[in-house]
Design an enzyme around this catalytic site. Sequence first.
Site, PDB file in Angstrom:
ATOM      1  N   PRO A   1       0.896  -1.168   0.104  1.00  0.00           N
ATOM      2  CG  PRO A   1      -0.151  -1.102   2.023  1.00  0.00           C
ATOM      3  CD  PRO A   1       0.731  -1.937   1.319  1.00  0.00           C
TER       4      PRO A   1
ATOM      5  CG  ASP B   1       5.077  -1.429   1.961  1.00  0.00           C
ATOM      6  OD1 ASP B   1       3.961  -1.204   2.321  1.00  0.00           O
ATOM      7  OD2 ASP B   1       5.764  -2.527   1.626  1.00  0.00           O
ATOM      8  CG  HIS B   2       0.295   3.175   4.965  1.00  0.00           C
ATOM      9  ND1 HIS B   2       0.756   3.506   6.422  1.00  0.00           N
ATOM     10  CD2 HIS B   2      -0.215   4.270   4.456  1.00  0.00           C
ATOM     11  CE1 HIS B   2       0.166   4.534   6.707  1.00  0.00           C
ATOM     12  NE2 HIS B   2      -0.357   4.896   5.694  1.00  0.00           N
ATOM     13  NE  ARG B   3       3.372  -4.311   2.540  1.00  0.00           N
ATOM     14  CZ  ARG B   3       3.930  -5.222   1.556  1.00  0.00           C
ATOM     15  NH1 ARG B   3       3.570  -6.416   1.660  1.00  0.00           N
ATOM     16  NH2 ARG B   3       4.671  -4.955   0.766  1.00  0.00           N
ATOM     17  CB  VAL B   4       7.572  -0.762   5.856  1.00  0.00           C
ATOM     18  CG1 VAL B   4       8.742  -0.522   6.766  1.00  0.00           C
ATOM     19  CG2 VAL B   4       7.582  -1.935   5.180  1.00  0.00           C
TER      20      VAL B   4
END
Lengths: 325, 459
Positions: free
Chosen positions: B256, B430-433
Site C-alpha cells: 500500500p 510502504d504503509h505496511r512498514v
Amino acid sequence: MPVMTYREALRSAMADEMERDESVVILGEDIGVYGGTHLVTDGLLDRFGPKRVIDTPIAEGGFTGAAIGMAMMGMRPIVEMMTWNFSFQAVDQIIQNAAKVRYFSAGQAGVPMVIRGPNGGGVQLSAQHTHSLEGFYGHFPGLKVVSPVTPHDAKGMMLTAIREPNPVIFLEAGALYGTKGEVPEGEALVPFGKARIAREGTDVTLVGYGRQVNMLLRVADRLAEDEISAEVIDLRSIRPFDEQTLVESVRKTHRAVVVQEQWRWYSVASEVAAIIQEQAFDDLDAPVERVSGAEAPAPYARNLEIAAFPNEQQVIDAVNRVLYR
Amino acid sequence: MPNVIMPKMGDAMEEGTLLRWLKQVGDEIAVGDPLAEIETDKVSLEIEATESGVLSKTYVDEGATVPIGTPIAAIGEESADTAAAAAAPTEEATPALPAEAPPVAQDAEDVAVEASPVAASGANGRAAAAVPTPAPAPSEAVPAGAATATGSGERLRASPLVKRLAAEHGIDLSSVTGTGPGGRIVRDDIAALLTGAPRVSPVPDQAPAPAQAPVSAPAAAPVSGPSGRPAGVPRELSKIRRTTGRRMAESKAAAPHFYVTSEVDMVPAAALREQINAQAPDDAAKISFNDLIIKAAALALREYPNLNASLENDQLVEHANIDINVAVAIEGGLIAPFVPDADQKGLITIARMSKDLVGRARSGGLTPDEYQGGTFTISNLGMFDVEEFIAIINPPQAAILAIGSIKDVPAVEDGQIVPGKRMNITLSADHRVTDGAEVARYLQSVKRYLENPLTIAFA
C-alpha cells in the site's frame, strides 16, 4: 441448381414436408399473419391455413409444452423460437419432457419435433438477446442439435430434422438469413452426425460451425497468401458429432484451431479439443487452440460487439502459434 | 564430452537468450575463452569456457531463449573418442582408463540417471559449468523411452507427434534442438531426419547441420481495425520491459503506497557543488546533484533505519548496510544498480562510482551483483524539467525517493524577494512498514542535509 437465401431454404424445406406429411404443423409467435419476425414462415399461413400454421401467445413454455404433447400423440410439430434466447422460458419443457419422454416411457412414446430459430449474435441485439446455445443444448442426452451455415445445409438438415423421431434443436445462423447459395431441388436430405469439409488443406485444421465457418474460409484465403494450407471443417451437427472426419483431418494436418462465437468455458470447442487429444494425441504437433467469444455478456455497442466475437486476426494468431511461426 | 549450459546468473533468472555465438563449431577453445553472448532479463554478458577442447556442437540457435540449465553447447576433444572424454579426470590418468570404461551403449542410460544437476555458477560472471552428458547411443538401438530424457535428467520436451515419429524412425531426440516454446521439439525440427537426409550425429568431428534461422513471423500486414481504422502493429515486449512490468505490478499490488512531498532549497547545495567541481582533477571526479542526494538520503537513513529495510513474507529486515540504488533508464526499460555503503563514502567516491555504474548500465555491462540487492532507491527525473513525480517502490524495499527538477524561483528571505532554487522530492513508502509522520521526519532530515551541504561533505 436453384439459388435461394438461407431463409427461403428453410421455408422450402418446411413447405415440402408439410405437403408430404399432413402431421407436420408449425407453431410460434407471429409466424402466421405477420409471416414470422424473420419472415422465415412468410406465406405459409395462406398456403396451409390456420390449423397447421398456428400463431401462439407470447408464452414459450406453454406452446413448447403443447407441441411436445402433439408430438407424443403422433404429430410432427415445428416450434419457432423468435430467437433462441426466448427458449429459456421453455427450457423446463425442452429438457425435462422433450429430451426425456422416450427414456421415461421405455420407448413407448417419442417426441418427433423440431424447435428452430436464430441463434448467436452479430446483429446488435445486446446481452439478453445474444446467446450461442449449442454447448448448452448439446449437453443433454435425448436432444439432437444442429447448426447449418449454408442454404444447402439449411434445407437438407431441416428435411432430416422434420423426419427425425426425436426432438431436434435447430440452431439457425440469425445473421445469415439473407445469404444466398445453391440448393438442390427435391429430397436432398443432409444427414445428422456428418461434418462437412468446407475446404481441403494440409497444414492446419480449422474447426467451426454456424456463421464462424464463413470467417474460417476467409481466414483460409489469407493463410493461403502465406502459403499455409488450411483445412476448414464445418461441424454442422453438434450432437450427434462426427468424430471421424475431425480426427482424420487432424491426423493429416497435426494441428487444430477451434473457433466458436460462444464462451470458451464448458463449450463445443472444449469438447472438440478433448476429442482430438483423446483420439489423435500421437498426431498432434502442438496443443489444440480455442478461439472463443469474450467472457462477458454480449455488448450492444457495435464496436464492442465486434470486439467480443472471434475475428480473423485472432484465428490467424492461433494458427501461427500452432505452427510455431 | 562436457556440455556448456545456460547459466543461472541471479535468483530471478529463469531463462536466458542466446544472442550470439562467439565461437564456431570446430574452433579450439581454451579455458576462459568467451563462447557466447547471452542476455538475461536484465543484462547481456559473455559466457566463458571452463574447459578446453574443441567446440563440437551447439544446441541452441542465436536468438533462441532456453531455460537455465539447458545444454547450449558441447566441448569435446579433437578426436572422435566419445564417452571416455567425459570420464577422464586428468591427462595423466588416461592410459589406464579405456579398459575400465563401460561400453558406450550401456553408458547412455546410466549417465542420464547419475548426471548431477546443473552446477551452480558464481556471481562473478564466469558462468560456464560443465555437466556430464550421456554418450551417444548407437542410433539403431534407441529405445523409445530414451527419447524422452535429456542428459541432465530433465524431461525432454517434444510434441506427441515428434515422440511417435522418433520412435518409428529411431531418432535420438536428445541430439535435436527444439525450437518450440520452452525448447519443445516440434515436427519441423526433425523434418530433415524424416526425409532420408543424413542423420545429425552428435559425434564431435562431424559438421553440424547449418544453423537454422528462426522462422520469423509473417510481417504484420496492416489490417483494418474494428471501426475501419488501421490496426496497430503488434510487437513483443522486450524481456526487460516484461520484467520491469511484472515487478512494478507486484509492488503496487502488495505494498500500500503513500506519498509525501517536500520542497528543498538547493541554493547552498548548488554553491558547494560549484566549489567542489571547480577543483576537480578530472571529469570523473565532478559531482552531480544526484550524488549529493544519494549521500543525503543515505545519511538520513541512518536516523530512520526502519526505511532502510526489506519486507518479505511478513518479515521486516532492517539492513545494517545502506546501499542506494539509482534507477537508470536504459534502452527498453529500467535498471537500478546500487552504490554500496553510500552513507560511508565520500562525495567524490560516490560520483566516480555512480558515473561508472550508469555508464555500464547503459552499455549492458553490469554484472548481476551490481544490481541485485540494494536497500533504498532513488529515481531522479530532474534533468527532464519535471516539477515532481511519484515512483513505485522497488520491491522488497520499503521506500523510494523521486527527485524533481531544480527550479529557479523567486524566494522570500527576510521579507525580500531574492533568486532561489527549489527542488521537490517525493517519498513513496510502504504503509505496511511505516507511517506518514516517520516519512515526513525522514524528508526533513534529507532536506536538512541538502540545505546544509557541508554536513554532507564532512559526514
